[in-house]
Design a protein around this motif. Sequence first.
Motif, PDB file in Angstrom:
ATOM      1  N   PHE A 224      -2.374  77.130  36.088  1.00 17.68           N
ATOM      2  CA  PHE A 224      -1.787  78.415  36.412  1.00 17.68           C
ATOM      3  C   PHE A 224      -2.625  79.608  36.414  1.00 17.68           C
ATOM      4  CE2 PHE A 224       2.037  75.807  34.479  1.00 17.68           C
ATOM      5  CZ  PHE A 224       2.544  75.531  36.128  1.00 17.68           C
ATOM      6  N   ARG A 225      -2.997  80.673  36.710  1.00 19.02           N
ATOM      7  CA  ARG A 225      -3.697  82.225  36.723  1.00 19.02           C
ATOM      8  C   ARG A 225      -3.433  82.619  35.859  1.00 19.02           C
ATOM      9  NH1 ARG A 225      -0.898  86.903  39.523  1.00 19.02           N
ATOM     10  NH2 ARG A 225       0.670  85.817  40.804  1.00 19.02           N
ATOM     11  N   GLU A 226      -4.500  83.646  35.381  1.00 19.93           N
ATOM     12  CA  GLU A 226      -4.300  84.285  33.639  1.00 19.93           C
ATOM     13  C   GLU A 226      -2.926  84.834  33.926  1.00 19.93           C
ATOM     14  OE1 GLU A 226      -5.361  84.512  30.135  1.00 19.93           O
ATOM     15  OE2 GLU A 226      -6.679  83.293  31.256  1.00 19.93           O
ATOM     16  N   TYR A 227      -2.873  85.307  34.538  1.00 21.33           N
ATOM     17  CA  TYR A 227      -1.496  86.615  34.332  1.00 21.33           C
ATOM     18  C   TYR A 227      -0.362  85.538  34.220  1.00 21.33           C
ATOM     19  CZ  TYR A 227       1.144  90.369  36.072  1.00 21.33           C
ATOM     20  OH  TYR A 227       2.322  91.599  35.669  1.00 21.33           O
ATOM     21  N   ALA A 228      -0.074  84.425  34.138  1.00 18.69           N
ATOM     22  CA  ALA A 228       1.034  83.602  33.632  1.00 18.69           C
ATOM     23  C   ALA A 228       1.260  83.961  31.937  1.00 18.69           C
ATOM     24  CB  ALA A 228       1.301  81.888  34.069  1.00 18.69           C
ATOM     25  N   LYS A 229       0.141  83.837  31.415  1.00 17.71           N
ATOM     26  CA  LYS A 229      -0.223  84.044  29.928  1.00 17.71           C
ATOM     27  C   LYS A 229       0.409  85.718  29.106  1.00 17.71           C
ATOM     28  CE  LYS A 229      -3.616  81.074  29.705  1.00 17.71           C
ATOM     29  NZ  LYS A 229      -4.858  80.319  29.998  1.00 17.71           N
ATOM     30  N   THR A 230       0.888  86.436  29.698  1.00 18.55           N
ATOM     31  CA  THR A 230       1.239  87.612  29.757  1.00 18.55           C
ATOM     32  C   THR A 230       2.440  88.400  28.758  1.00 18.55           C
ATOM     33  OG1 THR A 230       0.520  88.985  32.106  1.00 18.55           O
ATOM     34  CG2 THR A 230       1.800  90.121  30.220  1.00 18.55           C
ATOM     35  N   ASN A 231       3.804  87.128  29.666  1.00 18.94           N
ATOM     36  CA  ASN A 231       5.190  86.720  28.918  1.00 18.94           C
ATOM     37  C   ASN A 231       5.859  86.258  29.930  1.00 18.94           C
ATOM     38  OD1 ASN A 231       6.359  88.177  31.623  1.00 18.94           O
ATOM     39  ND2 ASN A 231       5.161  89.551  29.797  1.00 18.94           N
ATOM     40  N   PHE A 232       6.921  85.461  29.503  1.00 15.06           N
ATOM     41  CA  PHE A 232       7.656  84.620  30.203  1.00 15.06           C
ATOM     42  C   PHE A 232       8.523  85.044  31.332  1.00 15.06           C
ATOM     43  CE2 PHE A 232      11.792  82.693  30.680  1.00 15.06           C
ATOM     44  CZ  PHE A 232      11.059  81.580  30.400  1.00 15.06           C
ATOM     45  N   VAL A 233       8.232  85.888  31.747  1.00 16.93           N
ATOM     46  CA  VAL A 233       9.091  86.668  32.901  1.00 16.93           C
ATOM     47  C   VAL A 233       7.664  86.093  33.607  1.00 16.93           C
ATOM     48  CG1 VAL A 233       9.223  88.272  33.985  1.00 16.93           C
ATOM     49  CG2 VAL A 233      10.760  87.872  31.719  1.00 16.93           C
ATOM     50  N   PRO A 247       2.977  71.972  45.071  1.00 18.96           N
ATOM     51  CA  PRO A 247       3.856  71.738  44.659  1.00 18.96           C
ATOM     52  C   PRO A 247       3.525  69.811  44.104  1.00 18.96           C
ATOM     53  CG  PRO A 247       4.135  71.922  46.546  1.00 18.96           C
ATOM     54  CD  PRO A 247       3.086  72.399  46.747  1.00 18.96           C
ATOM     55  N   GLN A 248       2.388  69.677  45.188  1.00 10.00           N
ATOM     56  CA  GLN A 248       1.915  67.797  45.099  1.00 10.00           C
ATOM     57  C   GLN A 248       1.884  67.923  43.477  1.00 10.00           C
ATOM     58  OE1 GLN A 248       0.859  66.333  48.582  1.00 10.00           O
ATOM     59  NE2 GLN A 248       2.182  65.767  49.427  1.00 10.00           N
ATOM     60  N   ILE A 249       0.380  69.110  43.359  1.00 13.45           N
ATOM     61  CA  ILE A 249      -0.568  69.615  42.100  1.00 13.45           C
ATOM     62  C   ILE A 249      -0.028  69.402  41.043  1.00 13.45           C
ATOM     63  CG2 ILE A 249      -2.460  70.259  41.351  1.00 13.45           C
ATOM     64  CD1 ILE A 249      -3.710  70.456  44.215  1.00 13.45           C
ATOM     65  N   PHE A 250       1.270  70.585  41.308  1.00 17.82           N
ATOM     66  CA  PHE A 250       1.947  70.622  40.365  1.00 17.82           C
ATOM     67  C   PHE A 250       2.919  69.962  39.231  1.00 17.82           C
ATOM     68  CE2 PHE A 250       5.149  74.396  39.143  1.00 17.82           C
ATOM     69  CZ  PHE A 250       5.423  74.097  37.597  1.00 17.82           C
ATOM     70  N   LYS A 251       3.220  68.477  40.857  1.00 17.91           N
ATOM     71  CA  LYS A 251       4.299  67.607  39.382  1.00 17.91           C
ATOM     72  C   LYS A 251       3.202  67.049  38.762  1.00 17.91           C
ATOM     73  CE  LYS A 251       7.254  64.147  41.455  1.00 17.91           C
ATOM     74  NZ  LYS A 251       7.630  63.840  42.980  1.00 17.91           N
ATOM     75  N   LYS A 252       1.902  66.099  39.422  1.00 17.10           N
ATOM     76  CA  LYS A 252       0.463  66.028  38.769  1.00 17.10           C
ATOM     77  C   LYS A 252       0.360  66.174  37.372  1.00 17.10           C
ATOM     78  CE  LYS A 252      -0.869  63.245  43.058  1.00 17.10           C
ATOM     79  NZ  LYS A 252      -1.852  62.875  44.080  1.00 17.10           N
ATOM     80  N   THR A 253      -0.001  67.327  37.324  1.00 19.88           N
ATOM     81  CA  THR A 253      -0.496  68.278  35.950  1.00 19.88           C
ATOM     82  C   THR A 253       0.598  68.105  35.388  1.00 19.88           C
ATOM     83  OG1 THR A 253      -1.612  69.266  37.681  1.00 19.88           O
ATOM     84  CG2 THR A 253      -1.476  70.434  35.683  1.00 19.88           C
ATOM     85  N   PHE A 254       1.874  69.412  35.798  1.00 18.41           N
ATOM     86  CA  PHE A 254       3.096  69.179  34.839  1.00 18.41           C
ATOM     87  C   PHE A 254       4.126  68.614  34.584  1.00 18.41           C
ATOM     88  CE2 PHE A 254      -0.098  73.118  34.210  1.00 18.41           C
ATOM     89  CZ  PHE A 254      -0.465  73.207  32.410  1.00 18.41           C
ATOM     90  N   PRO A 255       3.951  67.509  34.683  1.00 20.51           N
ATOM     91  CA  PRO A 255       5.507  66.707  35.365  1.00 20.51           C
ATOM     92  C   PRO A 255       6.864  66.955  34.466  1.00 20.51           C
ATOM     93  CG  PRO A 255       4.428  64.915  34.010  1.00 20.51           C
ATOM     94  CD  PRO A 255       3.150  66.396  34.397  1.00 20.51           C
TER      95      PRO A 255
END
Length: 276
Positions: A224-233, A247-255
Amino acid sequence: MEQLTETQKQILAVFLAVGLLYVFVKIAYEHFVKERFTVFNVLHPVRRISSTDRIFIASFLLPYENFSVDQRRVFLRRFAWFKSKKPFVFYGDIQNRDHIKSYVAASAILLTMGMGNFRFERSISRIIIYPNKYYSKIARNHHVGEYNPNLKILVFSAEDLEKGFTIPNDNVNLGIHEVAHALMFEAGKSSTWDAKRFRVGLIKLRKMFDEPEFQDRLSHSDYFREYAKTNFVEFFAVMAENYVESPQIFKKTFPGLFDTVRRMLNFDFDAPAQPS
């Protein structure tokens, strides 16, 4: 008690007839057309998807390639509705305005493919487009896009909106990002089963996001890019970009995270043709 004159009775009868006719037309319109009976909706019928639209969608929308025949049919029907019904306001010299509308419509429909409500009637009343980065009087800063829940307005830089779809798997998509904000607002105002399921997932995500262990894992991951750490929204909006674009990488990285989002949206971008 004073009796009504014959003229007054006729006027009253006309008012009652007009009122009954309005109620009948409203009920019939909303039942068959499946949208609110408003002057704007009546005066802006849904334009049919042209062959040019189909070719354009197939060329810029990577997830569309993996949709089943039925899913494509649903997508195109909803896409046509959103593009026809939502008011777009363009400022400045913007080329390919029809394509810009398509990017916004595609973003909205992608995130609601698994939901009954795709119209964003409670959350998006207007879409404003600038040629590129603009100055927001509300935020008092330069932006490439934003969502204003009070005014129910989406604002985009046309240049950056197009960039989001030019590279379909870099997990940076301005359209998806801002529409995800609107979706959070939409679901919060609705009493449908889809909205309730979405809110349950949102609570679970929020709890996960606040956990120190998850924050530590987030800080050590570059998915997840750095901006994701700003806040929950902002985390949810960034996560929506990743969910659609990789989606495939997402599923493997954070199932676990992937499965929660899949349940919230009721749609699996890793295997869209399979029942979610």
